[in-house]
Motif scaffolding. Structure first.
Motif, PDB file in Angstrom:
ATOM      1  N   ILE A   6       0.838  -1.204   0.000  1.00  0.00           N
ATOM      2  CA  ILE A   6       0.000   0.000   0.000  1.00  0.00           C
ATOM      3  C   ILE A   6       0.866   1.244   0.000  1.00  0.00           C
ATOM      4  O   ILE A   6       0.682   2.147  -0.815  1.00  0.00           O
ATOM      5  CB  ILE A   6      -0.976   0.002   1.191  1.00  0.00           C
ATOM      6  CG1 ILE A   6      -2.049  -1.080   0.994  1.00  0.00           C
ATOM      7  CG2 ILE A   6      -1.629   1.378   1.353  1.00  0.00           C
ATOM      8  CD1 ILE A   6      -2.982  -1.258   2.171  1.00  0.00           C
ATOM      9  N   ILE A   7       1.838   1.282   0.904  1.00  0.00           N
ATOM     10  CA  ILE A   7       2.704   2.463   1.017  1.00  0.00           C
ATOM     11  C   ILE A   7       3.505   2.662  -0.264  1.00  0.00           C
ATOM     12  O   ILE A   7       3.681   3.776  -0.739  1.00  0.00           O
ATOM     13  CB  ILE A   7       3.617   2.347   2.251  1.00  0.00           C
ATOM     14  CG1 ILE A   7       2.754   2.427   3.515  1.00  0.00           C
ATOM     15  CG2 ILE A   7       4.690   3.424   2.252  1.00  0.00           C
ATOM     16  CD1 ILE A   7       3.467   2.082   4.789  1.00  0.00           C
ATOM     17  N   ASP A  10       1.257   2.982  -6.336  1.00  0.00           N
ATOM     18  CA  ASP A  10       1.158   4.215  -7.117  1.00  0.00           C
ATOM     19  C   ASP A  10      -0.305   4.621  -7.244  1.00  0.00           C
ATOM     20  O   ASP A  10      -1.087   3.917  -7.878  1.00  0.00           O
ATOM     21  CB  ASP A  10       1.781   3.987  -8.500  1.00  0.00           C
ATOM     22  CG  ASP A  10       1.757   5.237  -9.360  1.00  0.00           C
ATOM     23  OD1 ASP A  10       1.841   6.349  -8.806  1.00  0.00           O
ATOM     24  OD2 ASP A  10       1.634   5.101 -10.590  1.00  0.00           O
ATOM     25  N   PHE A  25      -4.987   2.797  -8.656  1.00  0.00           N
ATOM     26  CA  PHE A  25      -3.978   2.443  -7.660  1.00  0.00           C
ATOM     27  C   PHE A  25      -3.341   1.138  -8.096  1.00  0.00           C
ATOM     28  O   PHE A  25      -4.020   0.134  -8.273  1.00  0.00           O
ATOM     29  CB  PHE A  25      -4.617   2.289  -6.277  1.00  0.00           C
ATOM     30  CG  PHE A  25      -3.641   1.917  -5.202  1.00  0.00           C
ATOM     31  CD1 PHE A  25      -2.644   2.805  -4.822  1.00  0.00           C
ATOM     32  CD2 PHE A  25      -3.727   0.705  -4.558  1.00  0.00           C
ATOM     33  CE1 PHE A  25      -1.739   2.471  -3.826  1.00  0.00           C
ATOM     34  CE2 PHE A  25      -2.838   0.366  -3.556  1.00  0.00           C
ATOM     35  CZ  PHE A  25      -1.837   1.249  -3.188  1.00  0.00           C
ATOM     36  N   ARG A  75      -8.411   8.431  -0.483  1.00  0.00           N
ATOM     37  CA  ARG A  75      -7.606   7.484   0.286  1.00  0.00           C
ATOM     38  C   ARG A  75      -7.999   6.087  -0.155  1.00  0.00           C
ATOM     39  O   ARG A  75      -9.173   5.779  -0.316  1.00  0.00           O
ATOM     40  CB  ARG A  75      -7.868   7.614   1.783  1.00  0.00           C
ATOM     41  CG  ARG A  75      -7.056   6.626   2.623  1.00  0.00           C
ATOM     42  CD  ARG A  75      -7.516   6.594   4.079  1.00  0.00           C
ATOM     43  NE  ARG A  75      -6.669   5.782   4.902  1.00  0.00           N
ATOM     44  CZ  ARG A  75      -6.817   4.457   5.060  1.00  0.00           C
ATOM     45  NH1 ARG A  75      -7.773   3.794   4.420  1.00  0.00           N
ATOM     46  NH2 ARG A  75      -5.994   3.779   5.841  1.00  0.00           N
ATOM     47  N   GLY A  77      -6.955   1.964   0.854  1.00  0.00           N
ATOM     48  CA  GLY A  77      -6.193   1.124   1.766  1.00  0.00           C
ATOM     49  C   GLY A  77      -7.104   0.218   2.558  1.00  0.00           C
ATOM     50  O   GLY A  77      -8.237  -0.053   2.168  1.00  0.00           O
ATOM     51  N   TYR A  81      -3.633   0.802   7.051  1.00  0.00           N
ATOM     52  CA  TYR A  81      -2.710   1.514   6.173  1.00  0.00           C
ATOM     53  C   TYR A  81      -3.448   2.072   4.964  1.00  0.00           C
ATOM     54  O   TYR A  81      -4.383   1.455   4.473  1.00  0.00           O
ATOM     55  CB  TYR A  81      -1.592   0.573   5.683  1.00  0.00           C
ATOM     56  CG  TYR A  81      -0.888  -0.123   6.813  1.00  0.00           C
ATOM     57  CD1 TYR A  81       0.015   0.560   7.607  1.00  0.00           C
ATOM     58  CD2 TYR A  81      -1.152  -1.450   7.097  1.00  0.00           C
ATOM     59  CE1 TYR A  81       0.642  -0.066   8.671  1.00  0.00           C
ATOM     60  CE2 TYR A  81      -0.526  -2.097   8.156  1.00  0.00           C
ATOM     61  CZ  TYR A  81       0.378  -1.396   8.932  1.00  0.00           C
ATOM     62  OH  TYR A  81       0.996  -2.020   9.980  1.00  0.00           O
ATOM     63  N   LYS A  83      -3.031   4.958   1.349  1.00  0.00           N
ATOM     64  CA  LYS A  83      -2.317   5.909   0.506  1.00  0.00           C
ATOM     65  C   LYS A  83      -3.293   7.049   0.229  1.00  0.00           C
ATOM     66  O   LYS A  83      -4.462   6.804  -0.107  1.00  0.00           O
ATOM     67  CB  LYS A  83      -1.923   5.203  -0.796  1.00  0.00           C
ATOM     68  CG  LYS A  83      -1.015   5.980  -1.676  1.00  0.00           C
ATOM     69  CD  LYS A  83       0.422   5.666  -1.347  1.00  0.00           C
ATOM     70  CE  LYS A  83       1.329   6.273  -2.391  1.00  0.00           C
ATOM     71  NZ  LYS A  83       2.687   5.817  -2.278  1.00  0.00           N
ATOM     72  N   LYS A  85      -4.063  10.931  -1.643  1.00  0.00           N
ATOM     73  CA  LYS A  85      -3.657  11.896  -2.670  1.00  0.00           C
ATOM     74  C   LYS A  85      -4.691  13.019  -2.710  1.00  0.00           C
ATOM     75  O   LYS A  85      -5.883  12.784  -2.575  1.00  0.00           O
ATOM     76  CB  LYS A  85      -3.566  11.210  -4.029  1.00  0.00           C
ATOM     77  CG  LYS A  85      -2.986  12.119  -5.090  1.00  0.00           C
ATOM     78  CD  LYS A  85      -2.397  11.316  -6.214  1.00  0.00           C
ATOM     79  CE  LYS A  85      -1.618  12.223  -7.127  1.00  0.00           C
ATOM     80  NZ  LYS A  85      -0.373  11.670  -7.528  1.00  0.00           N
TER      81      LYS A  85
END
Length: 90
Positions: A6-7, A10, A25, A75, A77, A81, A83, A85
């Protein structure tokens, strides 16, 4: 492994005409569904949906034609956790 995927994944927000967005993603090693949420600048949740991967790519079609101009956050995830943007609706 899910945390690292996840981290390290992209996350892209692709603008399409008419305030439509394609959220993509890419995380090749994740085979489980993830939660996608959209928040406004005040932190209010506008959208929440499950997304499932197809060949390592999670995609979501987002209609923001109803939304006021401003800054929004996407978001993707799981519960632990995610990601995030930022994107702008004009």
């Amino acid at each position: 492994i899910v945390e690292q995927s996840i981290i390290g994944g992209d996350l892209q927000v692709i603008y399409l005409p008419g305030d439509q967005y394609n959220i993509q993603f890419k995380a090749n090693t994740i085979n489980e569904r993830l939660i996608l949420t959209i928040h406004d600048a005040q932190g209010r949740k506008l959208v929440q949906n499950w997304v499932v991967p197809s060949n390592g790519l999670f995609q979501y079609e987002l209609d923001m034609s109803y939304a006021a101009p401003g800054v929004y956050l996407v978001r993707i995830g799981n519960d632990q956790y995610g990601k995030v943007k930022q994107f702008i609706v004009k």
